[in-house]
Design an enzyme around this catalytic site. Structure first.
Site, mmCIF file in Angstrom:
data_model
loop_
_atom_site.group_PDB
_atom_site.id
_atom_site.type_symbol
_atom_site.label_atom_id
_atom_site.label_comp_id
_atom_site.label_asym_id
_atom_site.label_seq_id
_atom_site.Cartn_x
_atom_site.Cartn_y
_atom_site.Cartn_z
ATOM 1 N N GLU A 111 0.817 -1.207 0.000
ATOM 2 C CA GLU A 111 0.000 0.000 0.000
ATOM 3 C C GLU A 111 0.862 1.273 0.000
ATOM 4 O O GLU A 111 0.370 2.351 0.314
ATOM 5 C CB GLU A 111 -0.957 -0.034 1.188
ATOM 6 N N HIS A 118 -1.963 4.081 8.174
ATOM 7 C CA HIS A 118 -3.138 3.445 7.557
ATOM 8 C C HIS A 118 -3.449 2.172 8.336
ATOM 9 O O HIS A 118 -2.545 1.382 8.610
ATOM 10 C CB HIS A 118 -2.820 3.127 6.091
ATOM 11 N N HIS A 127 -6.536 -1.106 9.238
ATOM 12 C CA HIS A 127 -7.793 -1.786 8.919
ATOM 13 C C HIS A 127 -8.556 -1.934 10.243
ATOM 14 O O HIS A 127 -9.055 -3.005 10.563
ATOM 15 C CB HIS A 127 -7.528 -3.159 8.300
ATOM 16 N N TYR A 144 -12.815 16.458 20.501
ATOM 17 C CA TYR A 144 -11.520 15.955 20.043
ATOM 18 C C TYR A 144 -11.596 15.382 18.639
ATOM 19 O O TYR A 144 -10.636 15.464 17.866
ATOM 20 C CB TYR A 144 -10.924 14.959 21.046
ATOM 21 N N HIS A 157 -12.577 -0.807 3.556
ATOM 22 C CA HIS A 157 -11.132 -1.031 3.669
ATOM 23 C C HIS A 157 -10.566 -0.440 4.967
ATOM 24 O O HIS A 157 -10.132 -1.178 5.838
ATOM 25 C CB HIS A 157 -10.479 -0.429 2.418
HETATM 26 ZN ZN LIG Z 1 -5.142 -1.305 3.634
#
Ligand SMILES: [Zn+2]
Length: 210
Positions: A73, A92, A94, A119, A159
């Site tokens: 990625e 990133h 999941h 926040y 995703h």
């Molecule tokens: Zn991903």
């Protein structure tokens, strides 16, 4: 900060995120900008098990220089940096609740989560949904690039979230706030909820410009 200190910092954050269940298996990736390119977590390794010495090094053009092969990625990260010159780090995940929200059919693709807490407004702000494309697909990186100039936090449909920050702490803090807000949002489904008013949100944005 030296490159070896950055490597340690990435491994420590990865371990902390893995141990707290923010990511699982070999999912999730972290990158930081260094003077001559990027450091990025490698492909097919759990964030809880990162060897600092094997973290991937990419040159300023995004080419793999040393260490293990970078995450599949990597394009996602590079698209964020390309559109956000001030970004120092990208995370990133999941993370379960964010992914769950990204799969709901009734969310607003312009701004997925409501302002439940101050926040969330301060650390995440608006959260657009990036349409679904397979992971690693060039079209996904392009879709991210289109939104990244205006938003440091994006949610990839079906995703997970990707967040850039002006420091590694800022990127990590924002993605954790996003995940917790997704969890709250799911807990509140079917309840009568009072979210922050547009005036309260505007006052926060004025006081804490992102
Ligand atoms: Zn991903």
């Amino acid at each position: 900060m030296s490159e070896s200190a950055w490597r340690e910092k990435i491994a420590t954050l990865g371990r902390s995120m893995f141990q707290r269940g923010l990511t699982f298996g070999s999912s999730g990736n972290i990158s930081v900008k260094v003077s001559d390119g990027w450091l990025m977590t490698p492909t097919n390794v759990a964030l809880g098990d990162i060897d600092p010495a094997r973290i991937s090094k990419l040159d300023a053009a995004g080419k793999h220089l040393s260490g293990d092969a970078p995450t599949k990625e990597a394009m996602l990260h590079l698209a964020m940096y390309r559109e956000r010159p001030n970004a120092a780090a990208v995370v990133h995940l999941h993370s379960t609740h964010s992914v769950a929200v990204s799969a709901l059919s009734h969310i607003d693709p312009e701004d997925v989560l409501p302002p439940i807490t101050a926040y969330y407004v301060m650390r995440v702000g608006r959260l657009p949904l990036v349409p679904y494309y397979p992971p690693g697909d060039q079209a996904l990186a392009e879709a991210v690039g289109k939104l990244a100039g205006k938003h440091h936090a994006l949610l990839l449909a079906n995703h997970g979230p990707v967040v850039a920050g002006t420091s590694l702490e800022a990127a990590a803090g924002a993605i954790e706030e996003l995940e917790e807000t997704a969890k709250l949002y799911l807990m509140l489904q079917g309840q009568r909820v009072k979210i922050l008013s547009p005036e309260q949100v505007a006052a926060l944005r004025e006081r804490y410009p992102s």
